[in-house]
Design an enzyme around this catalytic site. Structure first.
Site, mmCIF file in Angstrom:
data_model
loop_
_atom_site.group_PDB
_atom_site.id
_atom_site.type_symbol
_atom_site.label_atom_id
_atom_site.label_comp_id
_atom_site.label_asym_id
_atom_site.label_seq_id
_atom_site.Cartn_x
_atom_site.Cartn_y
_atom_site.Cartn_z
ATOM 1 C CG LEU A 100 22.786 44.211 30.177
ATOM 2 C CD1 LEU A 100 23.452 44.051 31.544
ATOM 3 C CD2 LEU A 100 22.022 45.526 30.115
ATOM 4 C CG ASP A 101 25.258 47.639 24.292
ATOM 5 O OD1 ASP A 101 24.478 46.916 23.653
ATOM 6 O OD2 ASP A 101 25.172 48.880 24.349
ATOM 7 C CE LYS A 102 33.933 42.119 24.081
ATOM 8 N NZ LYS A 102 34.802 41.928 22.917
ATOM 9 C CE LYS A 185 26.831 51.640 25.316
ATOM 10 N NZ LYS A 185 27.396 50.384 24.813
#
Ligand code: URA
Length: 233
Positions: A100-102, A185
């Site tokens: 998962l992205d930060k 995104k």
């Protein structure tokens, strides 16, 4: 496996505590007092006791983490805090299943079961990933059909069909079966919108436990593990 690593893996203590346990003759291996904390044992076959109590070794750990923003989905990093920094010593042998992205929050599964990790990430298995998405612009109803057809990303990649449910103008659920870099995104960017908050709610049959606060974790139940192992979804 070294005895001191075994002690950490079963949650009985740290490696230095294992050393002290050996010194104090509190540990036995198959009934014999252990002499060295780095002695080799077979966790599947040998019986290790601490103060006469057998220590039970589970081959795999399965952890559900409600990932907070600000930590990265890696096992180690020179500068950043990682998701493993949120887990106690005894669970340091797991790795995240996918990334998962930060700034993304929500469901992250961590395990040292390499087979399950591989199966859940394999593009051939089409395991669903469901996200709660907050958008900068209102989501028009036409976006549902566009996602169903499969949007084209900035690099020309044609996404597989995805299921979009509009909950309110700015809040939607999106279910995808792939895991390209920044995929959700970029899918909304392709539709001229921007994701302002992203939370994963589900991966295959595994749903984020609503009682977990961000940063909290729990072990998976046996039933959750079995369902994931059967078919992911
Ligand atoms: N899609 C994204 O863009 N980011 C994530 O962290 C997960 C899916």
């Amino acid at each position: 496996m070294r005895l001191d690593k075994f002690i950490v893996a079963v949650g009985a203590g740290s490696r230095s505590q294992a050393k002290s346990m050996v010194k104090a003759k509190r540990l036995t291996v198959n009934g014999q007092v252990a002499k060295k904390s780095d002695m080799k044992i077979d966790p599947e076959k040998d019986s290790v006791c601490l103060d006469g109590q057998e220590l039970v070794y589970t081959a795999f750990d399965y952890i559900m983490l409600n990932k907070p923003a600000g930590v990265i989905s890696a096992t180690e990093d020179a500068r950043e805090r990682t998701v493993l920094d949120l887990l106690p010593d005894r669970y340091q042998r797991v790795a995240p299943v996918g990334r998962l992205d930060k700034d993304t929050v929500g469901l992250l599964l961590l395990t040292n079961d390499g087979q399950l990790n591989h199966n859940l990430l394999s593009p051939k298995k089409h395991v669903d990933k469901c996200y709660e998405v907050t958008l900068e612009q209102p989501c028009p109803p036409e976006a549902i059909a566009a996602m169903k057809t499969g949007v084209t990303l900035d690099d020309g990649y044609q996404c597989l069909p995805a299921e979009l449910t509009i909950l309110s103008d700015y809040l939607v659920h999106l279910t995808i079966q792939e895991g390209k870099f920044h995929q959700v995104k970029r899918m909304f960017l392709a539709l001229g919108n921007k994701v302002t908050h992203l939370k994963r709610l589900r991966m295959g049959s595994l749903t984020l436990d609503p009682s977990l606060e961000e940063g909290d974790f729990r072990l998976l139940t046996e039933e959750e593990v079995t369902r994931l192992q059967k078919n992911g979804n």
